[in-house]
Enzyme design. Structure first.
Site, PDB file in Angstrom:
ATOM      1  CG  ASP A   1      -2.253   7.515   4.161  1.00  0.00           C
ATOM      2  OD1 ASP A   1      -2.977   6.697   4.739  1.00  0.00           O
ATOM      3  OD2 ASP A   1      -2.383   7.800   2.955  1.00  0.00           O
TER       4      ASP A   1
ATOM      5  CB  THR B   1       0.763   0.889   6.437  1.00  0.00           C
ATOM      6  OG1 THR B   1       0.787   2.301   6.225  1.00  0.00           O
ATOM      7  CG2 THR B   1       2.157   0.414   6.765  1.00  0.00           C
TER       8      THR B   1
END
Length: 540
Positions: free
Chosen positions: A64, A98
């Site tokens: 994550d 991301t």
């Protein structure tokens, strides 16, 4: 001659580090590129995980973006901007952390040669903002709004959005199992969809598929005294009394002083202490409550007293669990047992204590006052369960957003390629430097499908060429297909994402890029323990 005699003006404290101009902008861009490189490989279904050990030797395994950037001890002031946008994306949308970092880094990378060639950064900022506004407008034009009148159709939409979110997580192989659980959890909530009404509990051991959803409140059995095992463990339609009262005999204070003349007076003090406790217990029993919860300890005397009267009690309940129980079952948290009214107590359809792994949990189901649920996660290692929790948090946020904003776009690089094509066409209608800069922005958007290919081990050049061809022919939902190592219509393949994820990512990435490009000077004050040199070298 007079000019060389001008006195030197010292503006900043000695030891202050200053840098400015084009080299400073390029330096900031390079620092941000290093941050992007750290999480580049975590994108997509074939993304890799990162193992991070903090200063306290705590191990975290995650892919994550927001979690990784939060754990990295980044000291460069400009690079911290990327950490901030990842956190804002996580808080606002829950997924795409991301993506937003990669986009911001790629925008800066495309702008870097123009900065080095002497183009004013304000022209670049203006062009990028214009391109972002155009991209947001295009997303709103091509997004698909799914009709939510049919509950079955709505559920399928939410499941597909949750499954897409979990594709890149550690639990990708169990995405069908967890997408059902996540959708059920969100559908348990009321119309405001409060996130704090979904509790997540972690129990080490068992398989990840042993995880379960409790449509109500569940919390771990608290510390208990002898006599607890004699209490019933199942109730139907019980009244629940929530307290913030200590129900045990207090130990004598070391500094307390009580002067007495005889044994009878001492006995009166002891009797008074016991009578105060028993008066409280009698009032609670008289209220008709069958389950008594307290934030403070419930002692052995009170535990045995309740057990003799078939009443369940639990002390040292955490504030969060007690608040959720009160919101779900009704009633209030009382600080006195005098004048307990019916409205002060809550109620649930069923209470039971069950064994889950090595732990015992108290479950409240059929709560009438508020809609709430609890996810109990299982797994072999603490790091795996922690990552499962983070993955489910992202999926829950995505499902909540999909419920509030029922418009979706295709994932897998499809929307980025479509926006890139539209921006290239748009750039041709503009003259001057902005044409080059908007084209550079369009090229930067291709980083998402390119990185998806790289992480999966595919030939990125071939895949991107195919995607450009298909999008030029009008196939706007064509994106990467990880399974077949080719391209596919990702809308038909049900690789769906809420459009707000992409809108928020583009906005945040553009703002971060513009912020970095607008900084042309950095002034770093010296540390407080900095000692200025006493004299110039060779002057002693």
């Amino acid at each position: 001659m007079m000019q060389s005699m001008q006195p030197r003006i010292i503006l900043l404290k000695e030891g202050t580090d200053t840098s400015q101009g084009v080299p400073q902008i390029v330096s900031n861009i390079n620092a941000c590129q290093m941050v992007v490189e750290a999480i580049r490989t975590t994108l997509g279904p074939r993304g890799m995980d990162k193992l991070i050990v903090d200063s306290k030797e705590k191990v975290t395994i995650s892919n994550d973006g927001a979690t990784i950037l939060g754990l990295l001890d980044i000291v460069h002031p400009a690079a911290k901007t990327l950490v901030d946008i990842a956190r804002s994306q996580d808080a606002e949308v829950g997924d795409g952390t991301t993506t937003v970092t990669l986009l911001a880094g790629e925008f800066m990378k495309q702008a870097k040669p123009y900065i080095e060639d002497g183009i004013n950064s304000q022209i670049i900022i203006r062009s990028f903002r214009k391109a972002t506004a155009f991209a947001l407008k295009k997303i709103r034009e091509i997004q698909i709004t799914v009709k939510s009148e049919d509950p079955k159709e709505l559920r399928e939409l939410l499941k597909k959005c949750a499954a897409t979110s979990m594709c890149s997580k550690l639990i990708a192989y169990n995405k069908d199992f967890f997408s059902d659980m996540v959708v059920d959890a969100v559908m348990c909530l009321d119309s405001l969809l409060p996130l704090n009404m979904i509790g997540i509990k972690k129990v080490t051991g068992g398989s990840v598929t042993d995880s379960r959803l409790v449509k109500g409140v569940a919390f771990k059995k608290t510390f208990s005294y002898a006599g607890f095992e004699m209490q019933p463990k199942t109730y139907t339609n019980p009244k629940v009394l929530s307290l913030n009262i200590e129900l045990e005999l207090k130990a004598e204070r070391d500094n307390a002083e009580c002067r007495i003349d005889n044994v009878e007076e001492y006995q009166k003090i002891v009797d008074a202490e016991w009578s105060i406790l028993y008066d409280k217990l009698d009032l609670m029993v008289a209220s008709g409550a069958k389950i008594i919860l307290s934030k403070l300890p419930i002692g052995d005397v009170a535990t045995q007293y309740f057990a003799d009267r078939d009443i369940f009690c639990a002390g040292r309940v955490t504030q969060e669990d007690l608040n959720r129980t009160v919101k779900a079952c009704g009633g209030t948290i009382l600080t006195t047992v005098n004048d307990i009214r019916e409205s002060d107590m809550g109620q649930c359809s069923l209470f039971e204590e069950v064994q889950i792994g090595n732990e015992r949990y108290n479950l409240f189901t059929g709560c009438p006052k508020a809609k709430t649920c609890t996810l109990i996660l299982r797994g072999g290692a603490d790091q795996f369960i922690d990552e499962t929790e983070r993955s489910l948090h992202d999926a829950i946020m995505i499902v909540r957003r999909a419920l509030k904003n029922d418009s979706i776009v295709a994932g897998g690089g499809a929307i980025e390629m479509e926006l890139s094509k539209e921006l290239r066409n748009y750039a041709k209608t503009i003259h001057g430097k902005e044409q080059l800069l908007i084209t550079a922005y369009a090229k930067a958007l291709e980083i998402i499908p390119r990185q998806l290919c790289d992480n999966a081990g595919f030939d990125a050049t071939t895949i991107l060429n195919k995607l450009r061809q298909k999008h030029a022919q009008g196939a706007k939902w064509m994106g990467m297909d990880i399974n077949s190592e080719d391209i596919a219509d990702n809308f038909e393949a049900c690789v769906w994402e809420p459009s707000i994820v992409k809108r928020n990512a583009l906005t945040a990435a553009c703002e971060a890029c513009c912020t970095i490009l607008s900084i042309d000077e950095t002034v770093k004050n010296p540390n407080s323990n900095y000692k200025a040199p006493s004299a110039m070298p060779g002057m002693r």
